[in-house]
Design a protein around this motif. Structure first.
Motif, short mmCIF file in Angstrom:
data_model
loop_
_atom_site.label_atom_id
_atom_site.label_comp_id
_atom_site.label_asym_id
_atom_site.label_seq_id
_atom_site.Cartn_x
_atom_site.Cartn_y
_atom_site.Cartn_z
N TYR A 81 139.21 22.48 -33.01
CA TYR A 81 137.81 22.76 -33.36
C TYR A 81 136.90 22.62 -32.14
O TYR A 81 135.85 23.26 -32.08
CB TYR A 81 137.37 21.85 -34.51
CG TYR A 81 138.05 22.22 -35.80
CD1 TYR A 81 137.96 23.50 -36.32
CD2 TYR A 81 138.84 21.30 -36.49
CE1 TYR A 81 138.61 23.86 -37.48
CE2 TYR A 81 139.50 21.64 -37.65
CZ TYR A 81 139.39 22.93 -38.15
OH TYR A 81 140.05 23.29 -39.29
N ALA A 84 137.26 25.98 -30.58
CA ALA A 84 136.54 26.98 -31.38
C ALA A 84 135.04 26.89 -31.13
O ALA A 84 134.35 27.91 -30.99
CB ALA A 84 136.85 26.78 -32.86
N ARG A 87 134.34 28.44 -27.77
CA ARG A 87 134.46 29.91 -27.79
C ARG A 87 133.18 30.55 -28.31
O ARG A 87 132.69 31.55 -27.75
CB ARG A 87 135.66 30.33 -28.65
CG ARG A 87 137.01 30.11 -27.99
CD ARG A 87 138.10 30.86 -28.73
NE ARG A 87 138.32 30.37 -30.08
CZ ARG A 87 139.17 29.40 -30.39
NH1 ARG A 87 139.88 28.80 -29.44
NH2 ARG A 87 139.32 29.02 -31.65
N ASN A 113 131.73 23.91 -36.23
CA ASN A 113 132.86 23.31 -35.52
C ASN A 113 132.49 21.94 -34.94
O ASN A 113 133.33 21.03 -34.90
CB ASN A 113 133.35 24.25 -34.42
CG ASN A 113 134.21 25.38 -34.96
OD1 ASN A 113 135.37 25.19 -35.29
ND2 ASN A 113 133.62 26.57 -35.08
#
Length: 206
Positions: A81, A84, A87, A113
């Protein structure tokens, strides 16, 4: 140490860690409310209501795509997470406002996240720290011994779990496994009916 005063003008010493009224009222005085120093969730839920609505959209999308709260069981969740979140932040910093797949804000995805990371961190800090040996209950911890004490197939693994829960609850141990000493085969499943006689013997050193 501080003090409260009641309606008769009587001052009462109160320890600093005790619940108290922010205006100094005695607990039994009219209008008293012992909420001084307590958290004020409305500052977050009210102040970030629009942002939280966007995060809720992300959570709902994820639940529909996967399962309700399935994210809690993802292996190595903290690291995954974290990646993520980064990103989505990178995509937003590159000029992309919304995620191409969901149509939702990258910022909302990143916030979701971040909350998942935080939840996992808080849960991990709250759980008792056990050694790897204690986490995986083996024969040395709660022995499942072949014997003639009980006839074959008279008890299920779920019943053994319930019987041993009282012993293990205080230690915070979860996820029992049972080993057939004759074959070193791990037996799982809550309704597995054991095909051999057993006797439970509490492990030493507990």
């Amino acid at each position: 140490m501080h003090a409260t005063v009641d309606r008769h003008g009587v001052w009462t010493p109160v320890p600093d860690n005790a619940e108290r009224d922010p205006t100094g009222r005695d607990a039994h005085a009219p209008g008293a409310k012992l909420d001084a120093g307590k958290m004020r969730p409305s500052l977050v839920l009210g102040g970030f209501s629009r942002a939280l609505a966007e995060v809720t959209k992300v959570g709902t999308y994820g639940a529909n795509k996967y399962s309700d709260n399935g994210w809690m069981e993802v292996p190595n969740g903290l690291a995954r997470y974290s990646d993520a979140q980064l990103r989505h932040q990178l995509s937003e910093m590159s000029g992309e406002r919304c995620d191409k797949d969901t149509g939702l804000l990258h910022a909302a995805h990143a916030a979701w996240n971040a909350l998942a990371r935080l939840e996992l961190l808080v849960r991990d800090a709250a759980e008792p720290k056990l050694s790897g040996e204690a986490k995986q209950l083996q024969v040395s911890d709660m022995e499942v011994v072949l014997s003639s004490a009980l006839p074959p197939s008279c008890i299920t693994s779920a019943e053994i779990r319930r019987a041993s829960d009282r012993h293990d609850q205080a230690l915070g141990i979860h996820g029992l496994s049972f080993t057939d000493a004759r074959s070193s085969t791990t037996i799982g499943g809550p309704d597995t009916r054991l095909p051999f006689p057993i006797n439970l013997v509490g492990g030493a050193g507990r």
